[in-house]
Write a protein that holds these residues in place. Structure first.
Motif, mmCIF file in Angstrom:
data_model
loop_
_atom_site.group_PDB
_atom_site.id
_atom_site.type_symbol
_atom_site.label_atom_id
_atom_site.label_comp_id
_atom_site.label_asym_id
_atom_site.label_seq_id
_atom_site.Cartn_x
_atom_site.Cartn_y
_atom_site.Cartn_z
ATOM 1 N N PHE A 174 0.828 -1.204 0.000
ATOM 2 C CA PHE A 174 0.000 0.000 0.000
ATOM 3 C C PHE A 174 0.862 1.254 0.000
ATOM 4 C CE2 PHE A 174 -3.894 -1.997 2.340
ATOM 5 C CZ PHE A 174 -4.013 -2.918 1.301
ATOM 6 N N GLN A 175 0.379 2.287 -0.692
ATOM 7 C CA GLN A 175 0.983 3.611 -0.577
ATOM 8 C C GLN A 175 0.537 4.218 0.757
ATOM 9 O OE1 GLN A 175 3.200 4.819 -2.954
ATOM 10 N NE2 GLN A 175 2.964 2.748 -3.794
ATOM 11 N N THR A 176 1.376 5.033 1.347
ATOM 12 C CA THR A 176 1.086 5.481 2.717
ATOM 13 C C THR A 176 0.361 6.824 2.817
ATOM 14 O OG1 THR A 176 3.264 6.529 2.876
ATOM 15 C CG2 THR A 176 3.093 4.247 3.593
ATOM 16 N N GLY A 177 0.370 7.639 1.755
ATOM 17 C CA GLY A 177 -0.158 9.000 1.862
ATOM 18 C C GLY A 177 -1.565 9.104 2.411
ATOM 19 N N VAL A 178 -2.535 8.486 1.715
ATOM 20 C CA VAL A 178 -3.928 8.577 2.136
ATOM 21 C C VAL A 178 -4.157 7.800 3.430
ATOM 22 C CG1 VAL A 178 -6.320 8.225 1.439
ATOM 23 C CG2 VAL A 178 -4.598 8.771 -0.272
ATOM 24 N N MET A 179 -3.449 6.703 3.590
ATOM 25 C CA MET A 179 -3.602 5.910 4.803
ATOM 26 C C MET A 179 -3.155 6.697 6.032
ATOM 27 S SD MET A 179 -4.924 3.084 3.743
ATOM 28 C CE MET A 179 -4.645 1.817 4.975
ATOM 29 N N LYS A 180 -2.162 7.551 5.867
ATOM 30 C CA LYS A 180 -1.728 8.385 6.984
ATOM 31 C C LYS A 180 -2.810 9.393 7.374
ATOM 32 C CE LYS A 180 3.288 8.086 6.581
ATOM 33 N NZ LYS A 180 4.559 8.795 6.276
ATOM 34 N N ILE A 181 -3.531 9.902 6.393
ATOM 35 C CA ILE A 181 -4.662 10.796 6.690
ATOM 36 C C ILE A 181 -5.702 10.045 7.511
ATOM 37 C CG2 ILE A 181 -6.606 12.047 5.675
ATOM 38 C CD1 ILE A 181 -4.831 12.820 3.368
ATOM 39 N N ALA A 182 -6.007 8.818 7.087
ATOM 40 C CA ALA A 182 -6.995 8.007 7.802
ATOM 41 C C ALA A 182 -6.573 7.780 9.249
ATOM 42 C CB ALA A 182 -7.195 6.674 7.089
ATOM 43 N N TYR A 183 -5.313 7.463 9.428
ATOM 44 C CA TYR A 183 -4.818 7.184 10.782
ATOM 45 C C TYR A 183 -4.834 8.445 11.643
ATOM 46 C CZ TYR A 183 -1.811 5.389 14.497
ATOM 47 O OH TYR A 183 -1.307 5.006 15.722
ATOM 48 N N LYS A 184 -4.382 9.544 11.097
ATOM 49 C CA LYS A 184 -4.288 10.789 11.870
ATOM 50 C C LYS A 184 -5.654 11.304 12.281
ATOM 51 C CE LYS A 184 -2.495 15.530 11.680
ATOM 52 N NZ LYS A 184 -1.713 16.508 10.887
ATOM 53 N N PHE A 185 -6.651 11.174 11.397
ATOM 54 C CA PHE A 185 -7.967 11.745 11.671
ATOM 55 C C PHE A 185 -8.993 10.687 12.087
ATOM 56 C CE2 PHE A 185 -5.860 14.903 9.030
ATOM 57 C CZ PHE A 185 -6.151 16.078 9.701
ATOM 58 N N ASN A 186 -8.517 9.500 12.461
ATOM 59 C CA ASN A 186 -9.395 8.431 12.969
ATOM 60 C C ASN A 186 -10.543 8.097 12.022
ATOM 61 O OD1 ASN A 186 -8.101 7.899 15.541
ATOM 62 N ND2 ASN A 186 -8.817 9.922 16.173
ATOM 63 N N ILE A 187 -10.204 7.939 10.752
ATOM 64 C CA ILE A 187 -11.202 7.585 9.746
ATOM 65 C C ILE A 187 -11.300 6.061 9.655
ATOM 66 C CG2 ILE A 187 -11.812 7.744 7.301
ATOM 67 C CD1 ILE A 187 -10.084 10.336 7.238
ATOM 68 N N ASP A 188 -12.508 5.538 9.763
ATOM 69 C CA ASP A 188 -12.697 4.096 9.646
ATOM 70 C C ASP A 188 -12.351 3.636 8.238
ATOM 71 O OD1 ASP A 188 -13.651 4.411 12.172
ATOM 72 O OD2 ASP A 188 -15.738 3.918 11.694
ATOM 73 N N ILE A 189 -11.820 2.421 8.130
ATOM 74 C CA ILE A 189 -11.490 1.855 6.823
ATOM 75 C C ILE A 189 -12.192 0.513 6.655
ATOM 76 C CG2 ILE A 189 -9.669 0.820 5.437
ATOM 77 C CD1 ILE A 189 -7.822 2.947 6.211
ATOM 78 N N ASP A 190 -12.946 0.388 5.576
ATOM 79 C CA ASP A 190 -13.600 -0.863 5.222
ATOM 80 C C ASP A 190 -12.813 -1.490 4.079
ATOM 81 O OD1 ASP A 190 -15.578 -0.245 7.074
ATOM 82 O OD2 ASP A 190 -16.813 0.761 5.577
ATOM 83 N N VAL A 191 -12.394 -2.728 4.270
ATOM 84 C CA VAL A 191 -11.493 -3.390 3.324
ATOM 85 C C VAL A 191 -12.261 -4.398 2.466
ATOM 86 C CG1 VAL A 191 -9.360 -4.706 3.079
ATOM 87 C CG2 VAL A 191 -9.644 -3.151 5.032
ATOM 88 N N PHE A 192 -12.091 -4.286 1.147
ATOM 89 C CA PHE A 192 -12.682 -5.225 0.197
ATOM 90 C C PHE A 192 -11.572 -5.824 -0.661
ATOM 91 C CE2 PHE A 192 -16.177 -2.544 1.364
ATOM 92 C CZ PHE A 192 -17.307 -3.350 1.299
ATOM 93 N N VAL A 193 -11.887 -6.909 -1.322
ATOM 94 C CA VAL A 193 -10.929 -7.499 -2.253
ATOM 95 C C VAL A 193 -11.685 -8.032 -3.466
ATOM 96 C CG1 VAL A 193 -10.977 -9.848 -1.301
ATOM 97 C CG2 VAL A 193 -8.902 -9.009 -2.412
ATOM 98 N N VAL A 194 -11.079 -7.885 -4.639
ATOM 99 C CA VAL A 194 -11.622 -8.498 -5.850
ATOM 100 C C VAL A 194 -10.637 -9.558 -6.330
ATOM 101 C CG1 VAL A 194 -12.937 -6.464 -6.560
ATOM 102 C CG2 VAL A 194 -10.584 -6.768 -7.383
ATOM 103 N N SER A 195 -11.153 -10.538 -7.026
ATOM 104 C CA SER A 195 -10.296 -11.601 -7.546
ATOM 105 C C SER A 195 -10.874 -12.112 -8.859
ATOM 106 C CB SER A 195 -10.195 -12.748 -6.534
ATOM 107 O OG SER A 195 -9.202 -13.669 -6.913
ATOM 108 N N GLY A 196 -10.000 -12.333 -9.820
ATOM 109 C CA GLY A 196 -10.424 -12.934 -11.078
ATOM 110 C C GLY A 196 -10.393 -12.033 -12.289
ATOM 111 N N PHE A 197 -10.112 -10.749 -12.120
ATOM 112 C CA PHE A 197 -10.177 -9.834 -13.258
ATOM 113 C C PHE A 197 -9.059 -10.048 -14.275
ATOM 114 C CE2 PHE A 197 -13.279 -7.193 -10.968
ATOM 115 C CZ PHE A 197 -14.138 -6.903 -12.022
ATOM 116 N N MET A 198 -7.950 -10.665 -13.872
ATOM 117 C CA MET A 198 -6.914 -10.953 -14.858
ATOM 118 C C MET A 198 -7.305 -12.125 -15.749
ATOM 119 S SD MET A 198 -4.642 -8.680 -14.933
ATOM 120 C CE MET A 198 -3.407 -9.469 -15.962
ATOM 121 N N GLY A 199 -8.458 -12.721 -15.481
ATOM 122 C CA GLY A 199 -9.005 -13.725 -16.385
ATOM 123 C C GLY A 199 -9.425 -13.127 -17.717
ATOM 124 N N TYR A 200 -9.493 -11.809 -17.785
ATOM 125 C CA TYR A 200 -9.787 -11.138 -19.052
ATOM 126 C C TYR A 200 -8.527 -11.008 -19.918
ATOM 127 C CZ TYR A 200 -14.479 -9.727 -17.549
ATOM 128 O OH TYR A 200 -15.804 -9.718 -17.156
#
Length: 260
Positions: A174-200
């Motif tokens: 992960f890049q840290t820039g936006v994540m640091k904003i989330a951490y500093k300002f106590n922003i909740d993070i909801d994590v999703f994942v996709v799989s299979g798109f390289m099948g195209y």
């Protein structure tokens, strides 16, 4: 033109060539400027769902979506997901309809590629959803942070923490820039994942994904900055949640091929 590039062109031709999009986005924009934001947002969410459904029907894919315990209601959150190529976008913007929560207000964060869009429907959509733009060429972190916090007052923001299309099914750091904003300002993070798109793609190592014709979109979990004493632990937890779920999905994909 490569196989993956063909599908990307096909995908992004849908909101340009299908008359429903310019008409719908025009009404959405009118509702937006007349302060009828709820109806503007509902139109956007429906168009996102229609985009994903159209592309999957045209390409013969099916979706395995798992909402898990994710609650789509509320604002002031980041939604993050891995970024293999540009084909995940219609799936992400259809999330409100996938969760049967038509009033979810979802914005997104993007870099210079948003600035380069010259197609009116996509530009209008950028305006309607109040997309936060970060220029990698001319970064202004102070203005960027201000825009993020402003948009979070009324919406959740979707972003790709890897910072770029990876063209691989492997999750990158992960890049840290936006994540640091989330951490500093106590922003909740909801994590999703996709799989299979390289099948195209036409790459031999992803042929099993081409055969399965299934795209997975699963909720991994949520993290709160206040639960982690350091930013490094916070960032590592977000990466771990995504990678663990991705591993489960990859096992599921391989099992499906063996059984068929």
């Amino acid at each position: 033109m490569g196989k993956l590039q063909f599908f990307v062109v096909l995908c992004y031709a849908i909101p340009v060539l299908v008359i429903l999009f310019p008409i719908g986005l025009t009404f959405s924009y009118l509702f937006k400027i007349t302060k009828l934001d709820r109806w503007s947002n509902r139109i956007n969410n429906f168009l996102g769902y229609f985009w994903y459904r159209s592309f999957f029907i045209l390409t013969g894919r099916k979706l395995d979506f798992s909402q898990g315990s994710w609650d789509p209601n509320g604002n002031n959150r980041f939604l993050i997901c891995n970024h293999t190529n540009a084909l995940e976008v219609p799936l992400i913007v259809s999330l409100p309809y996938l969760t049967k929560s038509k009033d979810v207000r979802l914005s997104y964060l993007g870099g210079d590629i948003i600035q380069r869009y010259k197609i009116i429907p996509l530009m209008m959509h950028k305006t309607i959803v109040e997309a936060v733009i970060y220029s990698e060429k001319k970064p202004n972190f102070r203005n960027f942070k201000t825009d993020v916090l402003r948009v979070l007052k009324t919406r959740s923001i979707f972003l790709y923490p890897e910072g770029e299309r990876t063209f691989t099914e492997e999750i990158q750091p992960f890049q840290t820039g936006v994540m640091k904003i989330a951490y500093k300002f106590n922003i909740d993070i909801d994590v999703f994942v996709v799989s299979g798109f390289m099948g195209y793609s036409s790459l031999p190592k992803y042929q099993h994904l081409t055969k399965s014709k299934t795209i997975y979109f699963h909720y991994c979990g949520s993290i709160l900055a206040k639960d982690y004493p350091t930013f490094e632990e916070y960032l590592a937890k977000a990466e771990t949640l995504m990678k663990e779920k991705k591993q489960i999905l990859e096992t599921k994909e391989k099992t499906f091929i063996l059984q068929n």
